[in-house]
Design an enzyme around this catalytic site. Structure first.
Site, PDB file in Angstrom:
ATOM      1  N   ASP A 193       9.774   2.225   2.888  1.00 20.98           N
ATOM      2  CA  ASP A 193      10.506   2.765   1.707  1.00 20.98           C
ATOM      3  C   ASP A 193      11.779   3.584   1.825  1.00 20.98           C
ATOM      4  O   ASP A 193      12.237   3.447   3.136  1.00 20.98           O
ATOM      5  CB  ASP A 193       9.440   3.949   0.902  1.00 20.98           C
ATOM      6  CG  ASP A 193       9.600   3.527  -0.306  1.00 20.98           C
ATOM      7  OD1 ASP A 193      10.679   3.842  -0.883  1.00 20.98           O
ATOM      8  OD2 ASP A 193       8.450   3.298  -1.123  1.00 20.98           O
ATOM      9  N   HIS A 264      14.061   0.339  -2.952  1.00 16.19           N
ATOM     10  CA  HIS A 264      13.407   1.249  -2.159  1.00 16.19           C
ATOM     11  C   HIS A 264      13.428   0.846  -0.464  1.00 16.19           C
ATOM     12  O   HIS A 264      12.602   0.891   0.218  1.00 16.19           O
ATOM     13  CB  HIS A 264      11.776   1.285  -2.405  1.00 16.19           C
ATOM     14  CG  HIS A 264      11.574   2.185  -3.535  1.00 16.19           C
ATOM     15  ND1 HIS A 264      11.664   3.226  -3.489  1.00 16.19           N
ATOM     16  CD2 HIS A 264      11.073   1.692  -4.612  1.00 16.19           C
ATOM     17  CE1 HIS A 264      11.185   4.006  -4.784  1.00 16.19           C
ATOM     18  NE2 HIS A 264      10.941   2.957  -5.364  1.00 16.19           N
ATOM     19  N   GLU A 328      11.122  -0.679  -9.260  1.00 15.26           N
ATOM     20  CA  GLU A 328      12.291   0.330  -9.156  1.00 15.26           C
ATOM     21  C   GLU A 328      13.484  -0.277  -8.428  1.00 15.26           C
ATOM     22  O   GLU A 328      13.982   0.677  -7.700  1.00 15.26           O
ATOM     23  CB  GLU A 328      12.001   1.601  -8.601  1.00 15.26           C
ATOM     24  CG  GLU A 328      10.514   2.199  -9.496  1.00 15.26           C
ATOM     25  CD  GLU A 328      10.133   3.411  -9.272  1.00 15.26           C
ATOM     26  OE1 GLU A 328       9.698   4.191 -10.253  1.00 15.26           O
ATOM     27  OE2 GLU A 328       9.973   3.656  -8.219  1.00 15.26           O
ATOM     28  N   PHE A 420      -3.346   8.806  -7.246  1.00 17.48           N
ATOM     29  CA  PHE A 420      -4.010  10.056  -6.630  1.00 17.48           C
ATOM     30  C   PHE A 420      -3.133  11.092  -6.270  1.00 17.48           C
ATOM     31  O   PHE A 420      -3.437  11.831  -5.651  1.00 17.48           O
ATOM     32  CB  PHE A 420      -5.122   9.709  -5.537  1.00 17.48           C
ATOM     33  CG  PHE A 420      -6.120   8.818  -5.998  1.00 17.48           C
ATOM     34  CD1 PHE A 420      -6.463   8.602  -7.381  1.00 17.48           C
ATOM     35  CD2 PHE A 420      -7.408   8.507  -5.339  1.00 17.48           C
ATOM     36  CE1 PHE A 420      -7.842   8.201  -7.764  1.00 17.48           C
ATOM     37  CE2 PHE A 420      -8.627   8.234  -5.747  1.00 17.48           C
ATOM     38  CZ  PHE A 420      -8.751   7.703  -7.067  1.00 17.48           C
ATOM     39  N   THR A 469       2.415   9.710  -0.803  1.00 14.52           N
ATOM     40  CA  THR A 469       2.296  11.036  -0.190  1.00 14.52           C
ATOM     41  C   THR A 469       3.450  11.892  -0.296  1.00 14.52           C
ATOM     42  O   THR A 469       3.750  12.768   0.623  1.00 14.52           O
ATOM     43  CB  THR A 469       2.098  10.796   1.307  1.00 14.52           C
ATOM     44  OG1 THR A 469       3.012   9.912   1.771  1.00 14.52           O
ATOM     45  CG2 THR A 469       0.817  10.025   1.456  1.00 14.52           C
TER      46      THR A 469
HETATM   47  C1  ACM Z   1       5.681   2.726  -7.900  1.00 11.18           C
HETATM   48  O1  ACM Z   1       4.874   3.809  -8.225  1.00 11.18           O
HETATM   49  N1  ACM Z   1       6.852   2.653  -7.773  1.00 11.18           N
HETATM   50  C2  ACM Z   1       4.864   1.245  -7.448  1.00 11.18           C
END
Ligand code: ACM
Ligand code: ZN
Length: 754
Positions: A193, A264, A328, A420, A469
């Site tokens: 990411d 990302h 995104e 979560f 996280t």
């Molecule tokens: C995401 O939460 N951007 C997949």
């Protein structure tokens, strides 16, 4: 008919009459449990027979019993002589049978336990068996019963983001065990990411040498500018990856690796700047959200690079699905990049969304050639869905529904309720991301949307919870965010709808928590939090009601400047200030953490209120009354239970002060957090009236204060009975913002009249 099922039919006919013992707390609830008299007692003399297909199950059971119950079983391979074993006593037998892929039959009798089923089924039967053991380890009695079981969905997933925070192999193995204990079968490993590249790629060593390191990390709420100032690093070698894949396969868990593209991707860009449109310089991102920089989709060398990366990924991971991200991706750079624009012209692509579709399409072709399929976040549909792609629906279920209607495979993972990283408690005191996803909301999630036809539902493979996280920098926090919601998730994915029942699940909570204690899990006890409700019944007064599911104690409250009192039903809130409540046992020891609630009483509090459109059902709180319940959000992040969320709608609000009232000012509290698609209203009109039909607009300038918790203040100085606010939405999310092109949210909190 298979012998397996004949046996099963026999069991039903013999045992279907009358046992009223309490149902064992097996999670997820099996299809059928028939209880019988007596018990099997496990001890060091117990012999575990296993056939060649059951070695993984035998290994798991042996180490589990040794670790948690200090029992060392005598394990013996068995070569097909079923009769000889049948006559022995104190045995457990693991036996593969021709059966559906994940089906099992578990039969506990006083002198033997037999688990039969497919190879994977036997493993799941063993998972049920270990949950039949009492949680006091001195007691090793297993109740006699027969369980027949099979899952509702073939895809039962849990994700972990190791880019925002990295977790070592030892914890990844533990996490995989968490999946196995809940009969989940897919681990989605989010390996790259903006914030870090976490997997060794032999051909491109800088991806980890540079891309796994960031200079510091955001520790405050999103947008807070609060950083830790500490360098952060970590990645997995390919040898470690192989070790984890092997570990997971022994637990019948498939690992889907995710390599994010074309957005990302800052960690990759920082490592190899030629991959970007501007060629850098780039740095590994220290905050969350959506960056402007993405991979250059016009440059053929980007494809060559990612094909080479994916070739290494494909040779490591046996998974049919390879996750390519796709979410995104800002189009800012592509719009200004000559190479991207040239590519669009050459391929007749009408906009940058189609360029993204083109990019994903090329990647898909390469992956398909290697015999694999791509899966991506629902944005991959925006520029036209690649022919064989599966879709992970995270921005609600709409993407998944659309994909299923186009006959593409779908995994449901809507942010509400399956993210979560969102809090599970309105009393949460650690920083979390996003809204509120309670245990109950997770439990009640049904991956099959009502709008799909019988022909379309098979495209819904199942669902998955996602563990982003951002605010989990240690293993204990991950456990805390995961447990007990993982138990609710496992029932939502495994248990047949007819057997799914939240009240029955709640009845097992104490046993579930006792098991977590045995397993030494750091779990959330939010379930036992004092629940606080504000009752606003238009009477002009508000009441604070406090409820606890823990019946062992009494609830006490403290009003401002008063001493502690036991609560009877509900407290009338007559003055502003901080109220506190706590659950205590008869010796005055606390049984819960203390909760507190500040009330702001004003002339509108508890007064009748109406709104022109209903809020979105995800953010409906207690309806219009929420706006005059005396509670204001003072935190940096919204507690969604205290806001009304309107998605794309304008809204009018009318408050009846019930008598002509001297009004000096009206205040509207709203919230803004662009990363969560929440925007301030475009405009707010304040009006007053002597009746509820005719209003005059107040023309004095409106003062807006606050950065994210906004307050619109209107001076009045009038005698009035009715107050009206007309609140206008700004429309679609502007380009280059998270969620660009989607509707914006308006989040409204309290309206005060002074
Ligand atoms: C995401 O939460 N951007 C997949
Ligand atoms: Zn470009």
């Amino acid at each position: 008919m298979h012998r397996f099922f004949i046996l099963w039919m026999l069991c039903i006919s013999i045992f279907s009459k009358g046992f009223t013992q309490s149902i064992p707390a097996i999670i997820p609830t099996p299809i059928s449990t028939i209880q019988k008299e007596g018990h099997f007692e496990l001890n060091d003399e117990t012999i575990l027979y296993y056939d060649s297909a059951s070695i993984n199950t035998k290994n798991f059971l042996e180490s589990f019993l040794l670790q948690h119950y200090e029992i060392k079983l005598k394990a013996k391979p068995y070569n097909g002589d079923f009769k000889a074993i049948n006559n022995s006593t104190n045995t457990i037998m693991l036996h593969e049978q021709a059966a559906e892929k994940e089906t099992y039959l578990l039969n506990v009798e006083q002198n033997k336990i037999i688990i039969e089923g497919s190879e994977t089924g036997v493993f799941y039967g063993m998972q049920s068996l270990i949950q039949l053991l009492p949680t006091e380890i001195s007691n090793k009695k297993i109740p006699c019963l027969t369980i027949f079981d099979a899952p509702r969905f073939g895809y039962r997933g849990l994700h972990l983001d190791v880019a925002r925070h990295f977790f070592p192999v030892s914890f990844i193995k533990k996490y995989i065990d968490f999946l196995a204990l809940h009969k989940l079968n897919t681990f989605h490993w989010h390996l790259t990411d903006d914030q870090g590249w976490r997997i060794e790629i032999k051909k491109y060593p800088l991806l980890t040498k540079i891309g796994s390191i960031r200079s510091q990390t955001l520790i405050g709420p999103y947008g807070s500018n609060k950083y830790d100032g500490k360098k952060y690093t970590g990645f997995y070698t390919q040898a470690e990856i192989k070790e984890v894949i092997q570990y997971a396969s022994e637990r019948y868990i498939n690992i889907i690796p995710e390599i994010e593209m074309p957005g990302h991707s800052l960690a990759a860009l920082a490592s190899y700047p030629f991959l970007g449109c501007t060629k850098g310089p780039y740095k590994v991102l220290e905050t969350w959200g959506v960056a402007d920089d993405a991979l250059c989709a016009g440059n053929d060398s980007t494809f060559q690079f990612y094909q080479n990366v994916l070739d290494e990924i494909i040779s490591l991971f046996p998974s049919k699905f390879i996750h390519i991200g796709g979410d995104e991706c800002a189009k800012t750079r592509w719009k200004e990049c000559k190479v991207c624009q040239k590519k669009m012209k050459a391929h007749n692509l009408k906009d940058e969304h189609e360029l993204q579709g083109f990019f994903i399409g090329l990647i898909e072709k390469h992956i398909n050639k290697k015999g694999k399929k791509i899966i991506g976040w629902d944005e991959i549909m925006e520029g036209g869905l690649a022919p064989n792609a599966a879709v992970m629906s995270w921005r609600g279920e709409e993407g998944g529904i659309a994909a299923a209607k186009q006959q593409h495979e779908v995994v449901m993972t809507p942010g509400t309720p399956l993210y979560f990283d969102h809090t599970q408690s309105i009393n949460e005191d650690s920083v979390t991301q996003g809204g509120l996803n309670t245990l109950k909301a997770v439990y009640n999630y049904n991956p099959i949307p009502e709008s799909l036809s019988l022909h379309e539902t098979p495209y819904i493979l199942g669902a998955q919870a996602n563990m982003w996280t951002e605010y989990m920098d240690n293993e204990k926090k991950v456990e805390y965010m995961l447990f007990p919601r993982i138990a609710a998730l496992s029932e939502a994915l495994w248990t047949k709808l007819d057997n799914k029942n939240y009240n029955k699940f709640e009845a097992k909570i104490t046993s579930i928590f006792a098991r977590y204690d045995l397993w030494k899990i750091n779990y959330s006890k939010a379930y036992f939090d004092i629940e606080s409700h504000v009752i606003n019944n238009d009477s002009g007064e508000i009441f604070w009601q406090l409820i606890s599911k823990n019946k062992l104690g009494k609830i006490y409250y403290t009003a401002p400047n008063q001493s502690e009192k036991e609560i009877n039903e509900a407290v009338i809130i007559s003055q502003s200030g901080e109220y506190k409540a706590i659950l205590k046992d008869e010796k005055n020891n606390p049984l819960s953490s203390e909760i507190s609630q500040t009330f702001f009483i004003n002339k509108a509090t508890g007064k009748p209120i109406s709104i022109s459109v209903q809020p979105n059902k995800s953010y409906a709180a207690d309806g219009a009354k929420t706006l005059v319940d005396g509670i204001q959000n003072k935190m940096g992040m919204p507690k969604s239970s205290q806001f009304l969320g309107f998605w794309g709608d304008d809204v009018d609000v009318v408050i009846d002060l019930q008598e002509e009232t001297d009004v000096n000012s009206i205040l509207l509290h709203s919230f803004e957090q662009k990363a969560s698609w929440i925007y301030r209203p475009e405009s707010v009109k304040f009006m007053v009236g002597k009746n509820e039909k005719e209003f005059v607009e107040l023309k004095e300038e409106i003062k807006i204060s606050g950065a994210s918790n906004l307050i619109y203040t209107q001076k009045v100085e009038k005698l009035t009975r009715f107050i009206k606010l007309s609140i206008k939405n700004i429309g679609l999310i502007p380009e280059n913002n998270p969620g660009a092109g989607n509707n914006t949210w308006i989040f409204l909190d309290e309206i005060e009249v002074k």
